[in-house]
Design a protein around this motif. Structure first.
Motif, PDB file in Angstrom:
ATOM      1  N   CYS A  16       0.902  -1.208  -0.022  1.00  0.00           N
ATOM      2  CA  CYS A  16       0.083  -0.252  -0.043  1.00  0.00           C
ATOM      3  C   CYS A  16       0.924   1.053   0.024  1.00  0.00           C
ATOM      4  O   CYS A  16       1.813   1.326   0.709  1.00  0.00           O
ATOM      5  N   CYS A  73      -7.002   2.021   3.937  1.00  0.00           N
ATOM      6  CA  CYS A  73      -6.516   3.278   3.708  1.00  0.00           C
ATOM      7  C   CYS A  73      -7.547   4.105   2.503  1.00  0.00           C
ATOM      8  O   CYS A  73      -7.663   5.294   2.805  1.00  0.00           O
ATOM      9  N   CYS A 109      -4.447   0.020   0.132  1.00  0.00           N
ATOM     10  CA  CYS A 109      -5.173  -0.943   0.539  1.00  0.00           C
ATOM     11  C   CYS A 109      -6.728  -0.608   1.053  1.00  0.00           C
ATOM     12  O   CYS A 109      -6.890   0.575   0.889  1.00  0.00           O
ATOM     13  N   GLN A 156      -0.044   4.106   1.121  1.00  0.00           N
ATOM     14  CA  GLN A 156      -0.231   4.937   2.196  1.00  0.00           C
ATOM     15  C   GLN A 156       0.592   4.352   3.339  1.00  0.00           C
ATOM     16  O   GLN A 156       1.177   4.985   4.202  1.00  0.00           O
ATOM     17  N   CYS A 157       0.050   2.861   3.699  1.00  0.00           N
ATOM     18  CA  CYS A 157       0.600   2.754   5.076  1.00  0.00           C
ATOM     19  C   CYS A 157       1.723   1.574   4.899  1.00  0.00           C
ATOM     20  O   CYS A 157       2.340   1.088   5.918  1.00  0.00           O
TER      21      CYS A 157
END
Ligand SMILES: [Zn+2]
Length: 120
Positions: free
Chosen positions: A6, A35, A32, A8-9
């Motif tokens: 992902c 997110c 994901c 983002q995370c």
């Protein structure tokens, strides 16, 4: 098989759990599901989203075969939430697939209950 992460995370995610999010102007990112929901909620100023990850469930059909259903819940706007249940074969959606649509302030377990009714 390479596992996507992902953007983002940075958690590794299964192919079925990855969503392209963005627009022509901002470009797309691969997120994901968790997110993705956070991004959509932020965009619409929603603060009380129940962003839960649902564990897979096993169900046995009338022929005695076992089916494992995975869930994906996606927030699609201020008035719409979609909950999918699907089977996987080698990490991609295959087999039975069911969907229920609700409102973001519906109780997740209520949606899940409705979906499980369909599975049966
Ligand atoms: Zn993420």
């Amino acid at each position: 098989m390479t596992q996507e992460r992902c953007e983002q995370c940075a958690q590794p995610m299964a192919a079925y759990d990855a969503i392209h999010y963005g627009s022509m102007e901002t470009g797309h990112r691969l997120l994901c599901t968790q997110c993705f929901n956070v991004e959509v909620a932020r965009r619409y100023g929603m603060t009380d989203l129940e962003n839960v990850r649902l564990e897979p469930i096993d169900m046995v059909d009338s022929a005695g075969d076992s089916h494992r259903f995975h869930f994906q819940m996606r927030l699609l706007g201020p008035n719409m939430i979609v909950l999918d249940a699907f089977e996987l074969r080698e990490d991609v959606r295959a087999g039975y697939e069911f969907r229920t649509v609700g409102e973001p302030d519906d109780d997740v377990l209520t949606l899940l209950g409705r979906l499980v009714e369909k599975l049966r």
